[in-house]
Design a protein around this motif. Structure first.
Motif: not given
Lengths: 323, 274
Positions: A51-66
């Motif tokens: 919840a607090f490592y993987a998901y923020p990391l995923y959100r960060n990757v998503e941010l960078s692709l949109r």
């Protein structure tokens, strides 16, 4: 694997970070068919990691692709942009200099922290009256909140009223615009960062020195070796594994440094002390109009650098475990 | 090993000078915190606060108490959550050898290497959606990410040293897994709990990046932001800025005085095998 006895595992596990991994099931315990129930104790931290490592990391990757705007950031529905953000960042004229600053900042910080830390460790290893107390006191810069260190250095390096310029004036050197001239700002933040990093290098190298058996020194003293010969003949080779780990951990920490630079110079003037970390922060939070996409893209480039260093660290640590 | 030959005392002298040089910026912070406004830009700067003033500390009392309170609460919350998450995990990894345990340790090691700015941006995006920006629990959760991987590694290292006979004796006495953990493992792991708590508190107290991104716009701002606003707003009142810095350094000082042994343990545990 079964040849590893319980005790030797425990001993090896004592002080190593990577050694946290227990090497497989112990022998002679066949009555335990499954140890999955142990995950009951691991469940909280596993959920937490997700919840607090993987998901923020995923959100960060998503941010960078949109392609985010403030509006779509809040309401969602930002269009997919592929690698556009990465292209924007890589072709930005600021990319080259910022990458250079990051590398210079890291290399210079590591070199000076390590050298000074090693010299101090060797000095304090000699056991004189008060050596314990003084060694403990030197830890202070490492324990202080970074904002405290950074603001103290800001005032020390102040162009008009800073002590450093006053001291230079005594020797007859003209005042230097440490924080406000593009030529000096990177040097200034490196000085502050070296000061903060010395204690860590000192403590780790010192404990490495303590692990060297004293008989080695006694033998070489009988052979009539000088201090210099002792250092290059015994200390340096035996300290190499610890040195390597110290430098790699230093590398990982230094790549992450953000607070000191942001508080002292905000990466300026005109980007002259900007690193990947401060650039990313500036894009995401430093301007009135946030550019989360490019900011996240830089962040992800930074993480690739940190992970490469991290994997090298783990490899070396593992190899030393096996020895 | 301490010998009191003249040569050894000569080394003490050199050691004092070196320590003095290293700690000089700390002294300067304290000195400036007592300096009067009109002496602040004196040339050359006053090396001692001869005409000392307490104005800076008065400003701290007037303006910074809420920030200090927030930092204290966030620190306590971070400690509690970190220990609660990491102690059972350390026990399992050290003593229960679960399948997949090594992989989890590996992930924790990797997690430690993620730069704060990346975590901050991800948290910001998530918190915005959940509406927990500028709240205490939000900041506490984010701050625990600074400490949890380290805490698990420390607990694993320490708990590996607990003799298996001790745990088996508890099982023989009829204690379940949970009870063994609670009544045997935790009490004998007191040292590691202290180490982890100290570091978790210090890191959350010192945190700037999560504070500025996740709590920068609300009523619950920690002391790091208190100092940061000071630097930004009244650039001239350096005695107040430095007085706040001195106060913000108190936890680090307390930690060093009360628990120096644990500090060295914590620093080296992550890097060196003895």
């Amino acid at each position: 694997m079964p040849s590893t006895t319980e005790t030797s595992t425990a001993v090896r596990d004592q002080g190593g970070a990577a050694s946290a991994a227990p090497p497989g099931p112990p022998p002679s315990r066949a009555r335990r068919p499954s140890r999955w129930w142990a995950w009951g104790f691991l469940a909280p931290v596993t959920i937490y990691l997700a919840a607090f490592y993987a998901y923020p990391l995923y959100r960060n990757v998503e941010l960078s692709l949109r392609e985010y705007t403030v509006r779509s950031f809040v309401q969602g529905g930002a269009p997919f942009a592929g690698l556009d953000n990465y292209r924007t960042v890589l072709t930005d004229p600021a990319f080259g200099p910022t990458l250079t600053h990051t590398l210079v900042f890291t290399a210079a910080s590591l070199t000076f922290q390590f050298t000074i830390g090693m010299a101090l460790a060797l000095f304090f290893h000699q056991h004189f009256p008060l050596s314990r107390t003084l060694r403990a006191l030197i830890l202070v810069p490492w324990l202080l909140p970074l904002i405290v260190s950074a603001s103290t250095w800001s005032w020390l390096l102040n162009s008009d009223s800073g002590l450093v310029n006053a001291a230079l004036g005594v020797v007859g050197i003209d005042p230097v615009n440490w924080l406000t001239s593009p030529g000096w700002s990177l040097t200034s933040v490196i000085i502050a960062n070296v000061w903060i990093g010395i204690p860590f290098n000192l403590v780790v190298l010192y404990s490495g020195l303590q692990a060297i058996p004293t008989e080695m020194y006694e033998a070489s003293a009988l052979d009539g070796a000088t201090g210099w010969q002792r250092f290059w003949g015994i200390t340096f080779p035996l300290l190499r594994p610890v040195s390597l780990i110290t430098l790699l951990l230093g590398l990982i920490y230094t790549l992450k440094v953000f607070d000191i630079i942001w508080i002292m110079t905000k990466g300026g003037p005109t980007g002259s002390s900007a690193t990947l970390a401060t650039w990313s922060y500036r894009l995401g939070f430093g301007n009135l109009l946030p550019e989360f996409g490019p900011g996240a893209a830089i962040g992800n480039l930074l993480i690739v650098l940190a992970l490469i260093a991290g994997l090298v660290y783990i490899r070396i640590e593992r190899r030393q475990q096996l020895r | 090993m301490t010998t009191s030959t003249p040569r050894a005392w000569w080394k003490t002298g050199v050691g004092l000078v070196l320590t003095g040089l290293m700690l000089f910026p700390v002294y300067w912070m304290i000195n400036v915190s007592f300096t009067r406004d009109q002496d602040m830009r004196a040339s050359p700067p006053h090396l001692f606060p001869t005409n000392g003033t307490l104005d800076g500390y008065r400003a701290v009392l007037d303006q910074q108490l809420p920030y200090l309170g927030t930092s204290f609460l966030v620190g306590l919350g971070t400690v509690a959550l970190t220990v609660a998450l990491a102690a059972p995990a350390g026990y399992a990894l050290a003593k229960l050898r679960p399948p997949g345990g090594p992989a989890l340790s590996f992930l924790l090691l990797i997690a430690q290497m993620i730069p704060g700015i990346i975590m901050a941006m991800g948290f910001y995006a998530i918190y915005l959606t959940l509406g927990v920006l500028n709240t205490l629990p939000g900041l506490i959760l984010a701050d625990t990410t600074l400490a949890v991987p380290f805490a698990v590694l420390i607990f694993t290292a320490f708990m590996s040293g607990i003799p298996d006979e001790l745990l088996q004796a508890a099982v023989v006495d009829g204690a379940g897994r949970l009870r063994t953990f609670w009544s045997v493992v935790l009490p004998v792991s007191r040292n590691s709990i202290v180490t982890v708590s100290l570091f978790a508190f210090l890191w959350s107290w010192s945190d700037f990046i999560f504070a500025s991104t996740l709590a920068g716009g609300g009523d619950h701002q920690p002391i790091t932001l208190g100092i940061y606003h000071y630097i930004g707003n009244n650039n001239q009142q350096w005695n107040a800025i430095m007085a706040t810095a001195v106060v913000a350094s108190i936890p680090a000082a307390v930690l060093l005085i009360l628990a120096q042994r644990y500090v060295s343990m914590g620093v080296t545990a992550g890097a060196v095998k003895d």
